[in-house]
Design a protein around this motif. Structure first.
Motif, PDB file in Angstrom:
ATOM      1  N   LEU A 163      -1.401 -25.565 -22.122  1.00 17.43           N
ATOM      2  CA  LEU A 163      -0.044 -26.033 -22.418  1.00 17.43           C
ATOM      3  C   LEU A 163       0.612 -25.251 -23.552  1.00 17.43           C
ATOM      4  O   LEU A 163       1.783 -25.468 -23.835  1.00 17.43           O
ATOM      5  N   ASN A 164      -0.153 -24.360 -24.193  1.00 15.88           N
ATOM      6  CA  ASN A 164       0.435 -23.571 -25.270  1.00 15.88           C
ATOM      7  C   ASN A 164       1.469 -22.567 -24.777  1.00 15.88           C
ATOM      8  O   ASN A 164       2.224 -22.009 -25.571  1.00 15.88           O
ATOM      9  N   VAL A 165       1.506 -22.336 -23.414  1.00 16.75           N
ATOM     10  CA  VAL A 165       2.504 -21.409 -22.859  1.00 16.75           C
ATOM     11  C   VAL A 165       3.844 -22.094 -22.657  1.00 16.75           C
ATOM     12  O   VAL A 165       4.832 -21.447 -22.307  1.00 16.75           O
ATOM     13  N   ILE A 166       3.890 -23.409 -22.861  1.00 15.13           N
ATOM     14  CA  ILE A 166       5.100 -24.182 -22.612  1.00 15.13           C
ATOM     15  C   ILE A 166       5.861 -24.355 -23.917  1.00 15.13           C
ATOM     16  O   ILE A 166       5.268 -24.669 -24.956  1.00 15.13           O
ATOM     17  N   ASP A 167       7.160 -24.147 -23.852  1.00 14.23           N
ATOM     18  CA  ASP A 167       8.044 -24.414 -24.980  1.00 14.23           C
ATOM     19  C   ASP A 167       8.789 -25.708 -24.717  1.00 14.23           C
ATOM     20  O   ASP A 167       9.468 -25.857 -23.701  1.00 14.23           O
ATOM     21  N   ALA A 168       8.654 -26.680 -25.601  1.00 14.00           N
ATOM     22  CA  ALA A 168       9.286 -27.989 -25.425  1.00 14.00           C
ATOM     23  C   ALA A 168      10.107 -28.312 -26.662  1.00 14.00           C
ATOM     24  O   ALA A 168       9.695 -28.041 -27.788  1.00 14.00           O
ATOM     25  N   ASN A 169      11.273 -28.897 -26.394  1.00 14.07           N
ATOM     26  CA  ASN A 169      12.155 -29.346 -27.468  1.00 14.07           C
ATOM     27  C   ASN A 169      12.480 -30.805 -27.211  1.00 14.07           C
ATOM     28  O   ASN A 169      13.364 -31.137 -26.422  1.00 14.07           O
ATOM     29  N   TYR A 215       1.452 -10.810 -19.850  1.00 17.24           N
ATOM     30  CA  TYR A 215       1.837  -9.616 -20.604  1.00 17.24           C
ATOM     31  C   TYR A 215       2.680  -9.989 -21.832  1.00 17.24           C
ATOM     32  O   TYR A 215       2.475  -9.499 -22.938  1.00 17.24           O
ATOM     33  N   VAL A 216       3.641 -10.904 -21.524  1.00 19.56           N
ATOM     34  CA  VAL A 216       4.476 -11.349 -22.649  1.00 19.56           C
ATOM     35  C   VAL A 216       3.649 -12.091 -23.696  1.00 19.56           C
ATOM     36  O   VAL A 216       3.858 -11.950 -24.902  1.00 19.56           O
ATOM     37  N   GLU A 217       2.661 -12.914 -23.223  1.00 19.79           N
ATOM     38  CA  GLU A 217       1.806 -13.627 -24.167  1.00 19.79           C
ATOM     39  C   GLU A 217       0.969 -12.668 -25.000  1.00 19.79           C
ATOM     40  O   GLU A 217       0.747 -12.878 -26.190  1.00 19.79           O
ATOM     41  N   GLU A 218       0.467 -11.584 -24.295  1.00 19.30           N
ATOM     42  CA  GLU A 218      -0.299 -10.596 -25.038  1.00 19.30           C
ATOM     43  C   GLU A 218       0.563  -9.937 -26.107  1.00 19.30           C
ATOM     44  O   GLU A 218       0.138  -9.755 -27.266  1.00 19.30           O
ATOM     45  N   LEU A 219       1.794  -9.567 -25.691  1.00 18.68           N
ATOM     46  CA  LEU A 219       2.711  -9.012 -26.689  1.00 18.68           C
ATOM     47  C   LEU A 219       3.002 -10.026 -27.790  1.00 18.68           C
ATOM     48  O   LEU A 219       3.096  -9.684 -28.974  1.00 18.68           O
ATOM     49  N   ASN A 220       3.148 -11.279 -27.314  1.00 21.32           N
ATOM     50  CA  ASN A 220       3.429 -12.347 -28.284  1.00 21.32           C
ATOM     51  C   ASN A 220       2.264 -12.512 -29.255  1.00 21.32           C
ATOM     52  O   ASN A 220       2.459 -12.724 -30.461  1.00 21.32           O
ATOM     53  N   GLN A 222       0.087 -10.172 -30.062  1.00 21.96           N
ATOM     54  CA  GLN A 222       0.108  -9.044 -30.991  1.00 21.96           C
ATOM     55  C   GLN A 222       1.198  -9.208 -32.042  1.00 21.96           C
ATOM     56  O   GLN A 222       0.975  -8.952 -33.240  1.00 21.96           O
ATOM     57  N   LEU A 223       2.381  -9.650 -31.533  1.00 20.05           N
ATOM     58  CA  LEU A 223       3.460  -9.883 -32.497  1.00 20.05           C
ATOM     59  C   LEU A 223       3.107 -10.998 -33.469  1.00 20.05           C
ATOM     60  O   LEU A 223       3.421 -10.921 -34.667  1.00 20.05           O
ATOM     61  N   ASN A 224       2.434 -12.040 -32.915  1.00 20.87           N
ATOM     62  CA  ASN A 224       2.024 -13.136 -33.797  1.00 20.87           C
ATOM     63  C   ASN A 224       1.027 -12.660 -34.838  1.00 20.87           C
ATOM     64  O   ASN A 224       1.097 -13.056 -36.011  1.00 20.87           O
ATOM     65  N   SER A 225       0.056 -11.814 -34.355  1.00 19.52           N
ATOM     66  CA  SER A 225      -0.907 -11.282 -35.323  1.00 19.52           C
ATOM     67  C   SER A 225      -0.193 -10.423 -36.369  1.00 19.52           C
ATOM     68  O   SER A 225      -0.491 -10.502 -37.573  1.00 19.52           O
ATOM     69  N   THR A 226       0.779  -9.597 -35.858  1.00 19.11           N
ATOM     70  CA  THR A 226       1.547  -8.792 -36.810  1.00 19.11           C
ATOM     71  C   THR A 226       2.343  -9.675 -37.769  1.00 19.11           C
ATOM     72  O   THR A 226       2.399  -9.436 -38.970  1.00 19.11           O
ATOM     73  N   VAL A 227       2.965 -10.730 -37.145  1.00 18.35           N
ATOM     74  CA  VAL A 227       3.741 -11.664 -37.978  1.00 18.35           C
ATOM     75  C   VAL A 227       2.842 -12.367 -38.971  1.00 18.35           C
ATOM     76  O   VAL A 227       3.200 -12.537 -40.149  1.00 18.35           O
ATOM     77  N   HIS A 228       1.636 -12.779 -38.493  1.00 22.96           N
ATOM     78  CA  HIS A 228       0.704 -13.439 -39.412  1.00 22.96           C
ATOM     79  C   HIS A 228       0.289 -12.495 -40.535  1.00 22.96           C
ATOM     80  O   HIS A 228       0.200 -12.894 -41.697  1.00 22.96           O
TER      81      HIS A 228
END
Length: 397
Positions: A163-169, A215-220, A222-228
């Motif tokens: 469920l971590n792939v889901i964005d909920a508001n 692919y987007v999650e992998e980029l995400n 990597q971006l998250n790791s970079t952001v972290h």
């Protein structure tokens, strides 16, 4: 799918756990597929998401112990969920937000709000994983054969990671979570042939979408790791900046203190210099006074020596005067003796003089008497003149 643990299906609790596990699988799978096909952020009105929360509520309620309260006996999910903030400090923010919601009045409403906030935070699987590892704490809230204490609970927690792939508001504040009725809608999970054909096409689309999603999650990631990493650097820089700010403030305070101390030292230095000048002047005055005193002492010593010489001369003169005085005294003694003799002689002379005066006076008296007598005789004798004359003459002599 429904053949899980076939040897234990005769146990009602085991059957309930198996049914709930299958429903959780269907609900999580359907939610992920529909969310990916939906392609947008999910909100509270999305039906598969609503059914997911209903299924999770049933899973968490399975084997829950009855709690006695003022209104009777009830089952509360809020008790075990409230333990999460003790196991994970990051969950304290969710629990505090749930407690601060003004519209929630029941523990069940708080538990529903907690599930929604944890899903939006994408930490629902992590929190429940921590919870099922502490069976010693969960045993106070669940029966021994409850789903959260058995293997099915761990399987469901593993499924929740997807469920971590889901964005909920979700708007939790304005939703009535206390009075909702949690009923599972099985019609969402029953399929026919047309649905199977459509599902195959949908599965092919979903597969491509999932590939893109991966692919987007992998980029995400990597971006998250970079952001972290950047966030860590930013945090370290902020910490170092805060430390530098604190050190700067401390340095400023130290500079201010040093300036104050410098000013104080300057004032003390000026006072010390003034005192030193005063002491120097006093020392100079003392030196001059000492020189003057030494000069005066020398003059005094010279004067004393002169006076001593004078005293010696005066003593000699005094001795001479004493000798003269002794001689004069002796002479005075002799003179006194002579004066005594003279005074005696004078007394005798005075006595003789007095006697002579007395004699003269007596002579005068006698002469006067004689003259008187002679006169009387002259008057009386008228005959014998020569005899009278001789008598007077003799008497006068």
């Amino acid at each position: 799918m429904f053949g899980f643990f076939p040897e234990a299906l005769r146990d009602p609790m085991t059957m309930e756990r198996a049914n709930l596990l299958n429903m959780a699988k269907l609900s999580i799978k359907g939610l992920i597929e529909s969310a990916l096909s939906f392609g947008r952020t999910l909100d509270s009105d999305y039906p598969p998401l609503q059914q997911f929360f209903v299924v999770m509520e049933h899973c968490l309620k399975h084997g829950l112990r009855m709690k006695k309260s003022f209104l009777g006996f009830n089952k509360s999910l809020w008790g075990p969920l409230e333990l999460v903030e003790k196991l994970c400090p990051e969950a304290a923010e969710i629990s505090a937000s749930v407690r601060d919601l003004p519209g929630l009045k029941t523990p069940l409403g708080r538990a529903r709000a907690w599930l929604r906030l944890a899903l939006m935070q994408k930490r629902l699987a992590d929190y429940l994983r921590l919870l099922i590892t502490r069976k010693d704490l969960l045993s106070d809230f669940y029966e021994n054969s409850a789903l959260m204490l058995e293997e099915e609970g761990a399987v469901i927690v593993g499924l929740l990671v997807g469920l971590n792939v889901i964005d909920a508001n979700l708007c939790v504040k304005g939703e009535d979570l206390d009075s909702q009725v949690g009923v599972i809608d099985f019609s969402m999970y029953l399929k026919n042939d047309i649905d199977d054909y459509r599902s195959e096409e949908r599965n092919s689309q979903i597969a491509s979408i999932l590939d893109q999603k991966n692919y987007v999650e992998e980029l995400n990631r990597q971006l998250n790791s970079t952001v972290h990493g950047l966030q860590g650097r930013v945090d370290s820089l902020e910490k170092s900046n805060s430390k530098l700010i604190e050190e700067l403030a401390i340095a400023k305070n130290n500079i201010i203190k040093l300036q104050e101390e410098n000013q104080q030292l300057r004032s003390e230095n000026s006072l010390i210099l003034l005192k030193a000048q005063q002491h120097l002047e006093v020392h100079r005055f003392q030196v001059s006074m000492k020189q003057e005193m030494e000069l005066a002492m020398k003059l005094l010593e010279k004067d004393i020596h002169e006076k001593q010489d004078t005293l010696i001369g005066l003593r000699q003169q005094l001795d001479e005067v004493k000798a003269i005085n002794v001689e004069m005294y002796q002479k005075m003694q002799e003179m006194k003796k002579k004066n005594d003799v003279i005074s005696r002689l004078e007394e005798k002379t005075n006595q003789i003089t007095a006697t002579m005066k007395q004699l003269e006076q007596s002579d005068k008296d006698l002469l006067s008497q004689t003259r008187t007598l002679a006169m009387s005789f002259v008057k009386c004798a008228s005959t014998d003149t020569e005899h009278q004359y001789k008598l007077v003459k003799d008497i006068s002599f």
